[in-house]
Design an enzyme around this catalytic site. Structure first.
Site, PDB file in Angstrom:
ATOM      1  N   ARG A   1       0.931  -1.037   0.193  1.00 41.97           N
ATOM      2  CA  ARG A   1       0.014  -0.530   0.033  1.00 41.97           C
ATOM      3  C   ARG A   1       0.825   1.289  -0.318  1.00 41.97           C
ATOM      4  O   ARG A   1       0.004   2.568   0.184  1.00 41.97           O
ATOM      5  CB  ARG A   1      -1.095   0.177   0.732  1.00 41.97           C
ATOM      6  CG  ARG A   1      -2.012  -1.701   1.182  1.00 41.97           C
ATOM      7  CD  ARG A   1      -3.241  -1.308  -0.071  1.00 41.97           C
ATOM      8  NE  ARG A   1      -3.940  -1.972   0.527  1.00 41.97           N
ATOM      9  CZ  ARG A   1      -4.344  -3.087  -0.234  1.00 41.97           C
ATOM     10  NH1 ARG A   1      -4.096  -2.741  -1.614  1.00 41.97           N
ATOM     11  NH2 ARG A   1      -5.453  -4.177  -0.292  1.00 41.97           N
TER      12      ARG A   1
ATOM     13  N   ASP B   1      -1.470 -13.005  -1.921  1.00 46.24           N
ATOM     14  CA  ASP B   1      -2.302 -11.700  -1.835  1.00 46.24           C
ATOM     15  C   ASP B   1      -2.395 -11.019  -0.248  1.00 46.24           C
ATOM     16  O   ASP B   1      -3.354 -10.485  -0.222  1.00 46.24           O
ATOM     17  CB  ASP B   1      -3.745 -12.528  -2.269  1.00 46.24           C
ATOM     18  CG  ASP B   1      -4.506 -11.247  -3.036  1.00 46.24           C
ATOM     19  OD1 ASP B   1      -3.782  -9.725  -3.481  1.00 46.24           O
ATOM     20  OD2 ASP B   1      -5.371 -11.328  -3.659  1.00 46.24           O
TER      21      ASP B   1
ATOM     22  N   HIS C   1      -3.995 -10.914 -13.327  1.00 46.19           N
ATOM     23  CA  HIS C   1      -4.740 -11.152 -12.187  1.00 46.19           C
ATOM     24  C   HIS C   1      -5.674 -11.430 -13.317  1.00 46.19           C
ATOM     25  O   HIS C   1      -6.713 -10.497 -13.990  1.00 46.19           O
ATOM     26  CB  HIS C   1      -5.432 -10.050 -11.905  1.00 46.19           C
ATOM     27  CG  HIS C   1      -6.913 -10.161 -10.845  1.00 46.19           C
ATOM     28  ND1 HIS C   1      -6.479  -9.289  -9.851  1.00 46.19           N
ATOM     29  CD2 HIS C   1      -8.373 -10.451 -10.901  1.00 46.19           C
ATOM     30  CE1 HIS C   1      -7.676  -9.534  -9.349  1.00 46.19           C
ATOM     31  NE2 HIS C   1      -9.254 -10.463  -9.997  1.00 46.19           N
TER      32      HIS C   1
END
Ligand code: DOR
Length: 457
Positions: free
Chosen positions: A70, A324, A185
């Site tokens: 993040r 993940d 993804h």
């Protein structure tokens, strides 16, 4: 604590890079594995710190090919500092950081920022992953060569697929020259639409939009066709459906450069958990009809899917386990299921979750360790093989864990800022006792005793 002199004695040493699984000692010194095997006391330097490893497993530190730290941009959800502490507590010594940051990792300056932050704040090795497309918008390829020169280890637009097939084809062509995998993804958004959980009876019961398995499988099939056409290196991120397994198996049997990962939650929890812990209806906090901490992308699926994924992992069709780890702030989850953010905080529960599969004999201990160490190292490529080895002379990246110790998940004790896990309050069996990264002890469990070795005179 530096490793100048640490010896772990009588541990079960599992080193898949050398097919080693036996009880012995490991001496750490000068930031490296100095010796491993049955070491006589004459090999142990006086004053050396001694850890009694009886009943514990020592393995190379875990490598996570897929986590969200993040930073930059979403420091209220996670930081490199907090994420790295969570990693150390979970036994991970290498983290590959996904690029869905703000700004995204689509140019060398952001890569350098992360590398600098990691040097400053991180307890473990951080390897950035670069975007496939500029700003992760899916319209134009990122400067992949610039990103590779800056040090990214793979490319991904994770959180979103590379939707445009021609861009994916071009990315795979570049991956050949750059020698780095494209981690996609796989999710066809024209099929998943506004889905928030797996399509099936639970979604119907709750009146929530479902994500069909075909959304994942259609894109994996497309990507395999593109990998075949280009010869490029495809890595399938977080595989979640049983139907994805034969696609990957067939691609491998045909010799294509295709690898795949699976997450702990897709191996141990099902869409029943959306109803509340372990599928007990309305057991979720506040008696709500659902538990938003189960909302994850790709979604939790059926027991049948879980069983197929576990077998494929045991067999090696799925190369590795990736977390993940997707930490979120509380308010992103304390909303309706439709509005909640996708993601689970995983780094600190991964080992305990995975050991359930070992305790129930669905996965051998050796295979679990391989899929957390040598497996991901192989996806990263030859030059990373040392990260997953206890061979003397390699960096002292090591985890020591107690496979039998039971503990209750209490997110208030998490190092991660993300407390978003459906495992809150559940009991797991298996816990990290110590983690060493590049020779430093970056985590020590409160129960671990360390003594000083004194040679008898
Ligand atoms: O659940 C998820 N959360 N899946 C993703 O692909 C992205 C991630 C996130 O960044 O929160």
């Amino acid at each position: 604590m530096e490793t100048e002199n640490v010896v772990i004695r009588h541990a079960r040493i599992i080193d898949p890079s050398r097919q080693l699984d036996r009880v012995g000692d490991i001496l750490l010194g000068n930031r490296e594995i100095a010796a491993a095997g049955r070491l006589g006391v004459d090999r142990i330097p006086d004053g050396c710190k001694v850890i009694d490893g009886t009943g514990l497993v020592a393995s190379p530190g875990f490598i996570d090919l897929h986590c969200h730290l993040r930073e930059p941009g979403f420091e209220y959800k996670e930081t490199i500092a907090a994420g790295s502490k969570a990693a150390a507590k979970g036994g991970f010594t290498t983290l590959c950081a996904m690029p869905n940051t703000d700004p995204p990792i689509d140019n060398a300056a952001v890569v350098e920022f992360i590398q600098q932050k990691a040097r400053q704040d991180s307890l473990v090795r951080i390897l950035p992953i670069g975007c496939v497309t500029k700003e992760r918008k899916g319209h134009e390829l990122a400067e992949m060569e610039e990103l590779a020169s800056a040090g990214v280890v793979a490319f991904s637009d994770d959180g979103d697929p590379v939707y445009d097939a021609n861009l994916m084809r071009l990315a795979l062509i570049y991956s050949l020259d750059l020698g780095l995998p494209i981690s996609n993804h796989c999710q066809d958004k024209s099929l998943s639409c506004n889905g928030v959980m797996a399509e099936g009876p639970v979604a119907t019961h709750l009146g929530l939009d479902g994500i069909p398995a075909a959304a994942e499988e259609a894109m994996i099939a497309r990507d395999i066709a593109l990998a075949e056409a280009t010869g490029g290196r495809l890595h399938v991120a977080h595989l979640s459906t049983g139907g994805s397994v034969p696609l990957v198996r067939d691609a491998k049997e045909r010799g294509l450069s295709v690898t795949a990962e699976v997450c702990p939650h897709h191996l141990t929890t099902t869409d029943q958990w959306v109803l509340g812990r372990k599928g007990e209806p309305a057991a979720a906090a506040g008696g709500l009809a659902y538990d938003t901490s189960t909302k994850v992308y790709p979604p939790l699926r059926s027991q049948r899917d879980v069983d197929i994924l576990v077998s494929a992992l045991a067999e090696g069709v799925i190369d590795c386990i990736a977390t993940d780890h997707a930490p979120h702030d509380l308010t992103s989850k304390q909303v309706t299921y439709q509005e909640a953010a996708f993601g689970i905080s995983v780094l600190e529960t991964a080992l305990g979750s995975l050991l359930q599969l070992v305790h129930t004999k669905k996965l051998s201990m050796g295979a679990m360790v391989d899929r957390l160490t040598t497996g991901p190292a192989r996806v990263l490529g030859e030059s990373y093989s040392d990260l997953a080895s206890l061979q003397p002379g390699t960096a002292a990246d090591l985890v020591l864990f107690d496979p039998e110790q039971e503990w209750t998940v209490d997110t208030s004790k998490f190092e991660s800022k993300g407390k978003n896990t459906p495992l809150e309050g559940t009991t797991l069996k298996g816990r990290v006792m110590a983690t060493f990264a590049s020779g430093r002890m970056v985590y020590q469990a409160p129960k671990l005793k360390i003594e000083e070795f004194r040679a008898k005179v």
